[in-house]
Design an enzyme around this catalytic site. Structure first.
Site, PDB file in Angstrom:
ATOM      1  N   LYS A  14       0.833  -1.208   0.000  1.00  0.00           N
ATOM      2  CA  LYS A  14       0.000   0.000   0.000  1.00  0.00           C
ATOM      3  C   LYS A  14       0.867   1.259   0.000  1.00  0.00           C
ATOM      4  CE  LYS A  14      -2.120  -1.125   3.839  1.00  0.00           C
ATOM      5  NZ  LYS A  14      -1.629  -2.456   4.266  1.00  0.00           N
ATOM      6  N   ARG A 128      11.938  -5.719   5.342  1.00  0.00           N
ATOM      7  CA  ARG A 128      11.836  -4.294   5.671  1.00  0.00           C
ATOM      8  C   ARG A 128      12.316  -4.044   7.098  1.00  0.00           C
ATOM      9  NH1 ARG A 128       6.165  -1.174   5.130  1.00  0.00           N
ATOM     10  NH2 ARG A 128       5.651  -2.319   7.023  1.00  0.00           N
TER      11      ARG A 128
HETATM   12  P1  B4P Z   1       0.685   0.720   8.277  1.00  0.00           P
HETATM   13  O1  B4P Z   1       1.647   1.805   8.414  1.00  0.00           O
HETATM   14  O2  B4P Z   1      -0.542   0.985   7.468  1.00  0.00           O
HETATM   15  O3  B4P Z   1       1.615  -0.388   7.669  1.00  0.00           O
HETATM   16  P2  B4P Z   1       1.625  -1.707   6.890  1.00  0.00           P
HETATM   17  O4  B4P Z   1       0.249  -2.233   6.666  1.00  0.00           O
HETATM   18  O5  B4P Z   1       2.590  -2.526   7.642  1.00  0.00           O
HETATM   19  O6  B4P Z   1       2.380  -1.474   5.518  1.00  0.00           O
HETATM   20  P3  B4P Z   1       2.166  -1.263   3.999  1.00  0.00           P
HETATM   21  O7  B4P Z   1       1.165  -2.237   3.429  1.00  0.00           O
HETATM   22  O8  B4P Z   1       1.918   0.175   3.700  1.00  0.00           O
HETATM   23  O9  B4P Z   1       3.649  -1.591   3.512  1.00  0.00           O
HETATM   24  P4  B4P Z   1       4.156  -1.846   2.078  1.00  0.00           P
HETATM   25  O10 B4P Z   1       3.304  -2.984   1.702  1.00  0.00           O
HETATM   26  O11 B4P Z   1       4.157  -0.688   1.168  1.00  0.00           O
HETATM   27  O12 B4P Z   1       0.175   0.196   9.719  1.00  0.00           O
HETATM   28  C1  B4P Z   1       1.008  -0.022  10.833  1.00  0.00           C
HETATM   29  C2  B4P Z   1       0.184  -0.171  12.146  1.00  0.00           C
HETATM   30  O13 B4P Z   1      -0.482   1.094  12.462  1.00  0.00           O
HETATM   31  C3  B4P Z   1      -0.967  -1.177  12.149  1.00  0.00           C
HETATM   32  O14 B4P Z   1      -0.519  -2.499  12.449  1.00  0.00           O
HETATM   33  C4  B4P Z   1      -1.900  -0.598  13.250  1.00  0.00           C
HETATM   34  O15 B4P Z   1      -1.475  -0.947  14.537  1.00  0.00           O
HETATM   35  C5  B4P Z   1      -1.770   0.899  13.088  1.00  0.00           C
HETATM   36  N1  B4P Z   1      -2.822   1.486  12.221  1.00  0.00           N
HETATM   37  C6  B4P Z   1      -2.592   2.093  11.009  1.00  0.00           C
HETATM   38  N2  B4P Z   1      -3.769   2.501  10.453  1.00  0.00           N
HETATM   39  C7  B4P Z   1      -4.754   2.131  11.331  1.00  0.00           C
HETATM   40  C8  B4P Z   1      -6.188   2.241  11.297  1.00  0.00           C
HETATM   41  N3  B4P Z   1      -6.831   2.819  10.270  1.00  0.00           N
HETATM   42  N4  B4P Z   1      -6.893   1.752  12.343  1.00  0.00           N
HETATM   43  C9  B4P Z   1      -6.272   1.192  13.394  1.00  0.00           C
HETATM   44  N5  B4P Z   1      -4.933   1.033  13.474  1.00  0.00           N
HETATM   45  C10 B4P Z   1      -4.164   1.499  12.451  1.00  0.00           C
HETATM   46  O16 B4P Z   1       5.605  -2.382   2.170  1.00  0.00           O
HETATM   47  C11 B4P Z   1       5.982  -3.594   2.728  1.00  0.00           C
HETATM   48  C12 B4P Z   1       7.313  -4.043   2.145  1.00  0.00           C
HETATM   49  O17 B4P Z   1       7.069  -4.760   0.945  1.00  0.00           O
HETATM   50  C13 B4P Z   1       8.261  -2.918   1.777  1.00  0.00           C
HETATM   51  O18 B4P Z   1       9.548  -3.233   2.224  1.00  0.00           O
HETATM   52  C14 B4P Z   1       8.213  -2.850   0.244  1.00  0.00           C
HETATM   53  O19 B4P Z   1       9.438  -2.479  -0.317  1.00  0.00           O
HETATM   54  C15 B4P Z   1       7.893  -4.293  -0.112  1.00  0.00           C
HETATM   55  N6  B4P Z   1       7.127  -4.398  -1.360  1.00  0.00           N
HETATM   56  C16 B4P Z   1       6.090  -3.610  -1.751  1.00  0.00           C
HETATM   57  N7  B4P Z   1       5.619  -4.013  -2.950  1.00  0.00           N
HETATM   58  C17 B4P Z   1       6.370  -5.116  -3.318  1.00  0.00           C
HETATM   59  C18 B4P Z   1       6.377  -5.993  -4.453  1.00  0.00           C
HETATM   60  N8  B4P Z   1       5.503  -5.849  -5.467  1.00  0.00           N
HETATM   61  N9  B4P Z   1       7.268  -7.011  -4.486  1.00  0.00           N
HETATM   62  C19 B4P Z   1       8.146  -7.179  -3.474  1.00  0.00           C
HETATM   63  N10 B4P Z   1       8.210  -6.379  -2.374  1.00  0.00           N
HETATM   64  C20 B4P Z   1       7.337  -5.352  -2.304  1.00  0.00           C
END
Ligand code: B4P
Length: 190
Positions: A14, A128
């Site tokens: 995302k 990551r």
């Molecule tokens: P978030 O910050 O939203 O994080 P995330 O879901 O871990 O990550 P994201 O999905 O954005 O990461 P990405 O795939 O881009 O949430 C963190 C915490 O905050 C939650 O657990 C919760 O506690 C709290 N929170 C946030 N919003 C909330 C809400 N609305 N309600 C309640 N609590 C909330 O990246 C992941 C990795 O994958 C990266 O290293 C990237 O380089 C890699 N990657 C991406 N695309 C790829 C691909 N196509 N191939 C290979 N690797 C890839």
């Protein structure tokens, strides 16, 4: 106005895809994860409370994130549109977002869901975790708890948008550029 919900489990891509979409469509990026991490960095009371939950892989309370989004919508009233990244994560958050957007005479255009299996998510987040310093990316047990939290509380949000005929699922495994192209196609079709 283009209002996009980018949906998917932790590590689905995302944040990665949001960066490309903002540059392409000139949207305002609203990531509740980023907003919460910024509260933590600033050491606010909200940040301290959120950190305790985030470090355990648990969602923070709905009213906290809804309040943050409400403030941001107020701040950016002349925006061309928004990309909601990591929000809504529960059905009550989705309902609240609809009500907030209605106050500005707008609505969600489309929800694009990135579909990625749990093994791939775990692998990505552990990689990551080696460089991000994010406590929630540091161990496999914690990552699996976040995925479980997603399956229990967040996955039903897809049904909410499906019932409004706004849900579009795409394969989140593959080249970042290819995934970006698929998201753009869904946006154009909407
Ligand atoms: P978030 O910050 O939203 O994080 P995330 O879901 O871990 O990550 P994201 O999905 O954005 O990461 P990405 O795939 O881009 O949430 C963190 C915490 O905050 C939650 O657990 C919760 O506690 C709290 N929170 C946030 N919003 C909330 C809400 N609305 N309600 C309640 N609590 C909330 O990246 C992941 C990795 O994958 C990266 O290293 C990237 O380089 C890699 N990657 C991406 N695309 C790829 C691909 N196509 N191939 C290979 N690797 C890839």
């Amino acid at each position: 106005m283009l209002n996009l919900v980018l949906f998917g489990p932790p590590g689905a891509g995302k944040g990665t895809q949001s960066e490309k979409l903002i540059a392409h469509y000139r949207l305002v990026h609203l990531s509740t994860g980023d907003l919460l991490r910024s509260e933590i960095r600033e050491g606010t009371e909200l940040g301290l409370r959120a950190k305790m939950l985030m470090d355990q892989g648990i969602l923070v309370p709905d009213e906290v994130v809804i309040g943050m989004i409400e403030n941001k919508l107020k701040e950016h009233q002349s925006a061309a549109g928004f990309i909601f990244d990591g929000f809504p994560r529960t059905v009550p958050q989705a309902e609240a977002l609809d009500l907030l957007l209605a106050q500005y005479n707008t609505a969600i255009t489309v929800m694009v869901a990135l579909v990625v299996d749990e093994e791939e998510l775990t692998k990505r987040l552990l990689i990551r975790g080696q460089s991000s310093g994010r406590p929630d990316d540091q161990n496999e047990e914690l990552i699996r708890r976040r995925v479980q939290e997603y399956n229990n509380k967040t996955a039903p949000v897809a049904g909410y948008y499906e019932s409004q005929d706004k849900y579009k699922a795409i394969n989140g495994i593959g080249e970042i550029e290819e995934i970006f192209k698929s998201i753009c196609e869904q946006i154009e079709a909407a």
